[in-house]
Scaffold this active site. Structure first.
Site, PDB file in Angstrom:
ATOM      1  N   THR A  19       0.836  -1.288  -0.007  1.00 16.68           N
ATOM      2  CA  THR A  19       0.010   0.015  -0.081  1.00 16.68           C
ATOM      3  C   THR A  19       1.062   1.306   0.085  1.00 16.68           C
ATOM      4  O   THR A  19       0.490   2.361  -0.558  1.00 16.68           O
ATOM      5  CB  THR A  19      -0.940   0.050   1.150  1.00 16.68           C
ATOM      6  OG1 THR A  19      -1.740  -1.057   1.041  1.00 16.68           O
ATOM      7  CG2 THR A  19      -1.942   1.121   1.400  1.00 16.68           C
ATOM      8  N   ASP A  84       1.030  -6.723  -4.490  1.00 20.07           N
ATOM      9  CA  ASP A  84       0.320  -6.604  -3.312  1.00 20.07           C
ATOM     10  C   ASP A  84       0.682  -7.806  -2.486  1.00 20.07           C
ATOM     11  O   ASP A  84       0.898  -9.075  -3.050  1.00 20.07           O
ATOM     12  CB  ASP A  84      -1.370  -6.868  -3.717  1.00 20.07           C
ATOM     13  CG  ASP A  84      -1.935  -6.689  -2.304  1.00 20.07           C
ATOM     14  OD1 ASP A  84      -1.709  -7.331  -1.510  1.00 20.07           O
ATOM     15  OD2 ASP A  84      -3.107  -5.829  -2.211  1.00 20.07           O
ATOM     16  N   SER A  85       1.220  -7.674  -1.192  1.00 23.22           N
ATOM     17  CA  SER A  85       1.895  -8.715  -0.527  1.00 23.22           C
ATOM     18  C   SER A  85       1.039 -10.011  -0.179  1.00 23.22           C
ATOM     19  O   SER A  85       1.465 -11.009  -0.041  1.00 23.22           O
ATOM     20  CB  SER A  85       2.383  -8.065   0.928  1.00 23.22           C
ATOM     21  OG  SER A  85       1.416  -8.026   1.825  1.00 23.22           O
ATOM     22  N   SER A  86      -0.300  -9.690  -0.483  1.00 25.88           N
ATOM     23  CA  SER A  86      -1.258 -11.005  -0.401  1.00 25.88           C
ATOM     24  C   SER A  86      -0.763 -12.009  -1.461  1.00 25.88           C
ATOM     25  O   SER A  86      -1.093 -13.189  -1.285  1.00 25.88           O
ATOM     26  CB  SER A  86      -2.752 -10.645  -0.601  1.00 25.88           C
ATOM     27  OG  SER A  86      -2.988  -9.462   0.118  1.00 25.88           O
ATOM     28  N   THR A 116       1.679  -4.895   4.071  1.00 23.50           N
ATOM     29  CA  THR A 116       1.547  -5.275   5.425  1.00 23.50           C
ATOM     30  C   THR A 116       0.922  -6.622   5.658  1.00 23.50           C
ATOM     31  O   THR A 116       0.954  -7.290   6.803  1.00 23.50           O
ATOM     32  CB  THR A 116       0.904  -4.059   6.206  1.00 23.50           C
ATOM     33  OG1 THR A 116      -0.401  -4.082   5.422  1.00 23.50           O
ATOM     34  CG2 THR A 116       1.571  -2.681   6.220  1.00 23.50           C
ATOM     35  N   ASP A 117       0.183  -6.995   4.559  1.00 22.48           N
ATOM     36  CA  ASP A 117      -0.773  -8.282   4.733  1.00 22.48           C
ATOM     37  C   ASP A 117       0.124  -9.306   4.988  1.00 22.48           C
ATOM     38  O   ASP A 117      -0.376 -10.123   6.115  1.00 22.48           O
ATOM     39  CB  ASP A 117      -1.434  -8.560   3.408  1.00 22.48           C
ATOM     40  CG  ASP A 117      -2.807  -7.418   3.409  1.00 22.48           C
ATOM     41  OD1 ASP A 117      -3.039  -6.874   4.411  1.00 22.48           O
ATOM     42  OD2 ASP A 117      -3.356  -7.407   2.440  1.00 22.48           O
TER      43      ASP A 117
HETATM   44  N1  LIG Z   1      -1.221  -2.428   3.893  1.00 26.84           N
HETATM   45  C1  LIG Z   1      -1.022  -2.917   3.041  1.00 26.84           C
HETATM   46  O1  LIG Z   1       0.173  -2.998   2.574  1.00 26.84           O
HETATM   47  C2  LIG Z   1      -1.890  -3.947   2.340  1.00 26.84           C
HETATM   48  C3  LIG Z   1      -1.634  -4.487   0.942  1.00 26.84           C
HETATM   49  N2  LIG Z   1      -2.731  -5.313   0.449  1.00 26.84           N
HETATM   50  C4  LIG Z   1      -0.372  -5.319   1.070  1.00 26.84           C
HETATM   51  O2  LIG Z   1      -0.077  -6.317   1.700  1.00 26.84           O
HETATM   52  O3  LIG Z   1       0.376  -5.304   0.027  1.00 26.84           O
END
Ligand SMILES: NC(=O)C[C@H](N)C(=O)O
Length: 563
Positions: A19, A84-86, A116-117
């Site tokens: 993000t 996107d880290s997902s 962050t995910d």
């Molecule tokens: N806040 C984030 O970074 C969430 C985002 N979906 C990720 O993990 O890439």
């Protein structure tokens, strides 16, 4: 944690997505390119005047002075594609570790800008992949993109750069909301708030306020001489199974199927689970077939203990305690330990039980149990003057000998033997030190016991020989030693071997099949339904196993003996 000195500190910021650099497209956020260009326009992230005056190359950024005599110069390396880290997996984290390895000598620290995910997973995996770190690796990201007016990205990234630039923290860390955590202790706990992470079982390594407060005693010490080792061989066939009330044995069985090699089982409270016999039987069977199971609590805080009858100890000795590890760390550790080449199952379980990168708190009693040397043995052996003391030694000696064999503590066994203690003692269930050492795969102890002439085919209360226990643990060197000393599986132990071989073949468990073969079993034995392991492997399309079994065909009785 030493403060970094020198006029310039060079950092590499590896931008993987998340993000922090995202932009909105069609009403949703997608990873955005060109983070370095954004940072270049922000004075807090780049002092253009200094860069010009010092003729810094175009691709370098420099922070404004954090202290009068030091500058932090950094380069942003943008990954392709951005994620996107997902969507990130072990494959991408291996690539990050390799980037760090490639640039390790050039930079004094690394910041990994990440979504962050899955950041807690990433930090955990990196902590195991990077051994003997002497430089900081700090992961950070944001809940809101850095170019938004109200965001957390600027503070997080600046904090991570400052921590990596100003302090020598030889660990994989995660910086978020003014706190520096040990990466493999973190978990994401909030989807929206800026305080997205916590470290439930270890206080932060550092906290930033008006002052930077460092928790000195928590920071791992650098070992000066050791070279960085990057372990890229991570096992991907690991999984996470969360127990819930009423979970069925059939569902657990379905989950524990090949190619799964290891599972982190999230249990209730202090490591408890349902005690239904069919469920326990599934877990026991899977563990016996070589699947590694790590027991972690699904509570945010606290540790796995053996306080309750419903504790997972019920399922048998195959389950390893994860103590207070997060599931993220346990999964990463499992992947690392199973990825290490050339280890026996016992070796792997021993590694899992140890604190390798500060990821878990091993209770002191456990540590003591694994090394019997020291005060307790010395005390016991010094009691040689009175009848009372002799009686006490007689009572305690069998468990002391067995515990030393269990821990692979050759020195203690030798000391006990020199004092005239009988190493053939057995406990109330008929377990001899040889059984215990064979089960744990302690080849040196097995060698020593065999040299002392212990009974190689002794049977415990369940009719199990040391050889059978070594086969179950897939300890090939121990199997070789026992066979060379004349061990053989009894007709009772071989009774249902056909069915067991078929199960191993269906799970593509070559290591298990090899162990049985090495122990002298006939791999052409039929299972309960009239099929042999080879037929099962062919039907399952396990070509490696088919090849292995074919190579054994017609070689019964020709198995190698001692290594
Ligand atoms: N806040 C984030 O970074 C969430 C985002 N979906 C990720 O993990 O890439």
């Amino acid at each position: 944690m030493a403060r970094a000195t020198g006029p310039e500190r060079r950092l590499l910021a590896i931008y993987t997505g998340g993000t922090i650099g995202m932009r909105s497209e069609g009403g949703v956020l997608i990873p955005g390119k060109g983070l370095a260009a954004i940072l270049r326009t922000l004075y807090l992230f780049h002092d253009e005047e200094y860069a010009r005056a010092h003729g810094l190359p175009e691709d370098l950024l420099v922070l404004p002075p954090a202290s009068p005599d030091q500058r932090i110069i950094y380069k942003v390396l943008e990954c392709q594609p951005l994620f996107d880290s997902s969507d990130m997996t072990i494959t991408e984290w291996v690539q990050i570790a390799q980037i760090i390895e490639k640039h390790y000598a050039q930079y004094q620290g690394f910041v990994v800008i990440h979504g962050t995910d899955t950041m807690a997973f990433a930090a955990s995996v990196l902590s195991f992949m990077l051994e003997n770190l002497q430089k900081p690796i700090i992961l950070t990201g944001a809940q809101v993109p850095i170019h938004a007016l109200w965001n957390d990205g600027r503070e997080n990234l600046l904090g991570a750069l400052l921590m990596a630039g100003q302090y020598i923290i030889p660990e994989v860390c995660l910086f978020f909301q003014n706190q520096l955590f040990r990466g493999n202790r973190t978990t994401k706990v909030d989807a929206r708030r800026f305080a997205a992470f916590c470290s439930p079982n270890l206080p932060p390594l550092a906290t930033v306020g008006a002052d930077v407060t460092i928790n000195q005693e928590l920071v791992r010490k650098v070992s000066g001489k050791d070279q960085l080792v990057v372990h890229s061989n991570m096992e991907c066939n690991v999984g996470l199974l969360r127990l819930y009330p009423g979970i069925s044995a059939s569902l657990v069985r379905a989950f524990l199927q090949p190619p799964l090699k290891g599972v982190v089982m999230e249990t209730f409270g202090s490591g408890n689970g349902p005690t239904k016999p069919d469920l326990l039987q599934e877990l026991r069977a899977a563990a016996e077939q070589g699947l590694v199971i790590v027991n972690c609590t699904h509570c945010l805080q606290g540790t796995v203990t053996s306080d309750y009858a419903s504790g997972m100890g019920m399922a048998g000795a195959g389950i390893v305690s994860g103590f207070d590890m997060t599931s993220e760390a346990a999964l990463a550790k499992l992947s690392y330990v199973l990825g290490q080449p050339g280890l026996s199952l016992g070796d792997r379980k021993e590694l899992l039980a140890k604190d390798l990168r500060g990821e878990m708190t091993v209770p002191r009693a456990e540590e003591d149990r694994s090394s019997l040397q020291g005060s307790r043995v010395a005390w016991l052996l010094s009691l040689n003057s009175s009848q009372e003391a002799n009686d006490m030694q007689d009572i305690l000696m069998p468990s002391l000998v067995l515990a030393a064999a269990h821990a692979g503590d050759l020195n203690t066994l030798q000391a006990l033997e020199e004092l005239g203690r009988d190493l053939r003692l057995e406990d109330c269930s008929g377990q001899t030190p040889l059984h215990v050492a064979a089960r744990r795969g302690h080849a040196a102890v097995v060698t020593m016991l065999l040299q002392k002439g212990v009974d190689v085919n002794a049977q415990n209360e369940d009719g199990h020989s040391p050889l059978l226990l070594a086969v179950r643990g897939r300890h090939q060197s121990v199997i070789g030693l026992l066979r060379a000393a004349g061990a053989s599986l009894s007709p009772q132990e071989l009774e249902d071997v056909g069915t067991e071989l078929c199960r191993l073949a269906s799970r593509a468990d070559s290591e298990g099949l090899q162990a049985w073969w090495q122990a002298g079993a006939d791999l052409e034995q039929l299972g309960y339904d009239g099929h042999c392991a080879l037929q099962v492997a062919e039907a399952a399309g396990n070509s490696d196993v088919v090849a292995l079994l074919q190579s054994f065909q017609g070689r019964v009785g020709t198995q190698p003996q001692a290594p």
